[in-house]
Design a protein around this motif. Sequence first.
Motif, mmCIF file in Angstrom:
data_model
loop_
_atom_site.group_PDB
_atom_site.id
_atom_site.type_symbol
_atom_site.label_atom_id
_atom_site.label_comp_id
_atom_site.label_asym_id
_atom_site.label_seq_id
_atom_site.Cartn_x
_atom_site.Cartn_y
_atom_site.Cartn_z
ATOM 1 N N MET A 1 0.847 -1.179 0.000
ATOM 2 C CA MET A 1 0.000 0.000 0.000
ATOM 3 C C MET A 1 0.892 1.242 0.000
ATOM 4 N N ILE A 2 0.643 2.125 -0.953
ATOM 5 C CA ILE A 2 1.510 3.284 -1.164
ATOM 6 C C ILE A 2 0.773 4.579 -0.824
ATOM 7 N N LEU A 3 1.470 5.455 -0.132
ATOM 8 C CA LEU A 3 0.963 6.797 0.159
ATOM 9 C C LEU A 3 1.791 7.805 -0.626
ATOM 10 N N HIS A 4 1.109 8.748 -1.262
ATOM 11 C CA HIS A 4 1.790 9.850 -1.941
ATOM 12 C C HIS A 4 1.393 11.146 -1.258
ATOM 13 N N ILE A 5 2.394 11.954 -0.926
ATOM 14 C CA ILE A 5 2.131 13.241 -0.291
ATOM 15 C C ILE A 5 2.634 14.352 -1.193
ATOM 16 N N ASP A 6 1.859 15.421 -1.286
ATOM 17 C CA ASP A 6 2.192 16.522 -2.185
ATOM 18 C C ASP A 6 1.897 17.843 -1.483
ATOM 19 N N GLY A 7 2.910 18.701 -1.384
ATOM 20 C CA GLY A 7 2.703 20.007 -0.775
ATOM 21 C C GLY A 7 1.829 20.883 -1.657
ATOM 22 N N ASP A 8 0.810 21.491 -1.072
ATOM 23 C CA ASP A 8 -0.094 22.361 -1.827
ATOM 24 C C ASP A 8 0.535 23.743 -1.997
ATOM 25 N N SER A 9 0.698 24.157 -3.260
ATOM 26 C CA SER A 9 1.302 25.475 -3.530
ATOM 27 C C SER A 9 2.515 25.659 -2.625
ATOM 28 N N PHE A 10 3.425 24.701 -2.676
ATOM 29 C CA PHE A 10 4.451 24.533 -1.647
ATOM 30 C C PHE A 10 5.258 25.797 -1.377
ATOM 31 N N PHE A 11 5.778 26.436 -2.420
ATOM 32 C CA PHE A 11 6.611 27.621 -2.203
ATOM 33 C C PHE A 11 5.814 28.731 -1.518
ATOM 34 N N LYS A 156 2.174 3.385 -6.947
ATOM 35 C CA LYS A 156 2.567 4.789 -7.062
ATOM 36 C C LYS A 156 1.623 5.593 -7.954
ATOM 37 N N SER A 157 1.285 5.049 -9.105
ATOM 38 C CA SER A 157 0.476 5.794 -10.069
ATOM 39 C C SER A 157 -0.890 6.145 -9.510
ATOM 40 N N ILE A 158 -1.544 5.183 -8.872
ATOM 41 C CA ILE A 158 -2.870 5.430 -8.301
ATOM 42 C C ILE A 158 -2.766 6.402 -7.130
ATOM 43 N N HIS A 234 -0.107 -1.061 -16.763
ATOM 44 C CA HIS A 234 -0.179 -2.108 -15.736
ATOM 45 C C HIS A 234 -0.526 -1.505 -14.373
ATOM 46 N N GLU A 235 0.077 -0.374 -14.040
ATOM 47 C CA GLU A 235 -0.207 0.255 -12.749
ATOM 48 C C GLU A 235 -1.658 0.727 -12.669
ATOM 49 N N LEU A 236 -2.170 1.276 -13.758
ATOM 50 C CA LEU A 236 -3.561 1.726 -13.756
ATOM 51 C C LEU A 236 -4.531 0.556 -13.620
ATOM 52 N N ASN A 237 -4.049 -0.631 -13.895
ATOM 53 C CA ASN A 237 -4.863 -1.824 -13.689
ATOM 54 C C ASN A 237 -4.596 -2.472 -12.333
ATOM 55 N N GLY A 238 -3.955 -1.714 -11.445
ATOM 56 C CA GLY A 238 -3.806 -2.159 -10.064
ATOM 57 C C GLY A 238 -2.553 -2.938 -9.748
ATOM 58 N N GLU A 239 -1.682 -3.161 -10.737
ATOM 59 C CA GLU A 239 -0.461 -3.917 -10.485
ATOM 60 C C GLU A 239 0.612 -3.019 -9.859
ATOM 61 N N TYR A 240 1.546 -3.643 -9.169
ATOM 62 C CA TYR A 240 2.628 -2.913 -8.503
ATOM 63 C C TYR A 240 3.890 -3.048 -9.350
ATOM 64 N N ILE A 241 4.216 -1.985 -10.101
ATOM 65 C CA ILE A 241 5.349 -2.017 -11.026
ATOM 66 C C ILE A 241 6.482 -1.102 -10.554
ATOM 67 N N PHE A 242 6.153 0.127 -10.221
ATOM 68 C CA PHE A 242 7.161 1.113 -9.826
ATOM 69 C C PHE A 242 7.451 0.989 -8.329
ATOM 70 N N THR A 243 8.649 0.535 -8.002
ATOM 71 C CA THR A 243 9.002 0.297 -6.602
ATOM 72 C C THR A 243 9.472 1.582 -5.919
ATOM 73 N N ILE A 244 9.464 1.549 -4.602
ATOM 74 C CA ILE A 244 9.928 2.678 -3.794
ATOM 75 C C ILE A 244 11.453 2.640 -3.710
ATOM 76 N N ASP A 245 12.087 3.790 -3.942
ATOM 77 C CA ASP A 245 13.537 3.914 -3.784
ATOM 78 C C ASP A 245 13.811 4.751 -2.535
ATOM 79 N N PRO A 246 14.140 4.101 -1.406
ATOM 80 C CA PRO A 246 14.316 4.835 -0.144
ATOM 81 C C PRO A 246 15.703 5.443 0.039
ATOM 82 N N THR A 247 16.545 5.368 -0.997
ATOM 83 C CA THR A 247 17.910 5.879 -0.876
ATOM 84 C C THR A 247 17.897 7.379 -0.617
ATOM 85 N N VAL A 248 18.572 7.793 0.433
ATOM 86 C CA VAL A 248 18.686 9.219 0.764
ATOM 87 C C VAL A 248 19.961 9.752 0.135
ATOM 88 N N LYS A 249 19.836 10.784 -0.678
ATOM 89 C CA LYS A 249 21.007 11.361 -1.334
ATOM 90 C C LYS A 249 21.868 12.094 -0.314
#
Length: 417
Positions: A1-11, A156-158, A234-249
């Motif tokens: 289960m993926i959560l996406h967070i997006d800042g509203d009008s961030f700047f 991710k896409s959904i 595939h993602e729009l059909n509910g499949e999990y294709i794009f994985t999470i990359d937790p690497t911190v730069k």
Amino acid sequence: MILHIDGDSFFASCAQAVYPHLRGKPVVTGSERGVVTAASTEAKKLGISRQTSMYEIKKYFPQCIIVESNYEIYELFSQKMFAILRRYSPDVEKYSVDEGFVDLSGVLKSRRREGDWAIGWGGGEEDERRRLGETIKNEIEKSLEISVSVGIGPNKSIAKLASNFQKPSGLTVVKPEEIENFLKQIPIEDVWGIGRATTKLLQNYRIKTAGDFAKKDEKFVRAVLTKPGIEIWHELNGEYIFTIDPTVKTSFQSISSTHTFTPPSSDKNFVYSQLVTNLECACQKARLYNLHTNKISFFLKGQDFSYKYGAIDLPEKTATPTVIMKKMHGIFNTLFQQGKLYRATGVILSNLSKMEDVQESLLEDQVQTGKSSAVFGAIDGLSRKYGERVVKTGSTMFLGKQKHVKGIGLPRFEVEV
């Protein structure tokens, strides 16, 4: 289960958090670029959008407050936001300064073992995913005093489409059985990864919505699109294709600070003060990341859009602007042309390394270096407590000598990773 967070009008939202008197007022950022880079919710209600020119803002929306972009402040807010996310899950991907993905599957499994919540998509409004999303969203908004939108879905896409569904300050959960109805409401051009050319191509096949695209059979998709488009399908059909990359730069190629000033100026002291301001801000950014540099480049940009460049190579690495200024001033004098109008200056720090990796020189005055580091360390502390650039070097004193048209804020910053 993926959560996406997006800042509203961030700047713009960050500006309202930093300057409380701006809250509830129409705010736009981007004065240094001549176009709107972010518009607050109040400004959007007036019909203002990104890329609206500052000329139009001043002419048609005089009630708007124009704020200069401050990328250091945005980065600080971003760091705090992602620190909160990482308290809930180690699997966090920073997609940009104001948005990211979180894999919450492990969190829910852990809570299940502890007997807190049950696993599953059932539970209606009290679904554990929604409650967890609300908890994260509320903590970020309360702690940072900015608005964020959250989307939760099986991939991710959904999740990304969901976070954009009820802006601002929205929370949308899309369950697997709800995907089909949800995608019927999404224009094909809003799908993550579908650009203008692909949108036009798909519309030629009467594909108007994400739902239309998802319903196409795989044979058609493979015949019309390349691998990225197939993966999106595939993602729009509910499949999990794009994985999470937790690497911190943790490594940085360069840090830059640039600023365009209005009106342009031929005043030598004023232009040099602008250049030194950029140097101070870039060095402060380097100290924030615990970095030193020995390669510095800078430029002067004329009103005719011509450039003059200077470069400095130091024998030892530093993050102290006064050390760099000793060499910068002489080069500046050779580049500056009397009577020429200048509109921008910029500084780039490169060949960066962590402070602990820098070896002390036997030739350099370590006592003086230590004193300078202590002084600027104290200045950084004052800036964090009382506001950015509360203490400045004397070389910037000429900034107040010229009538300067600008918005609220500081020069912009960029970190190249």
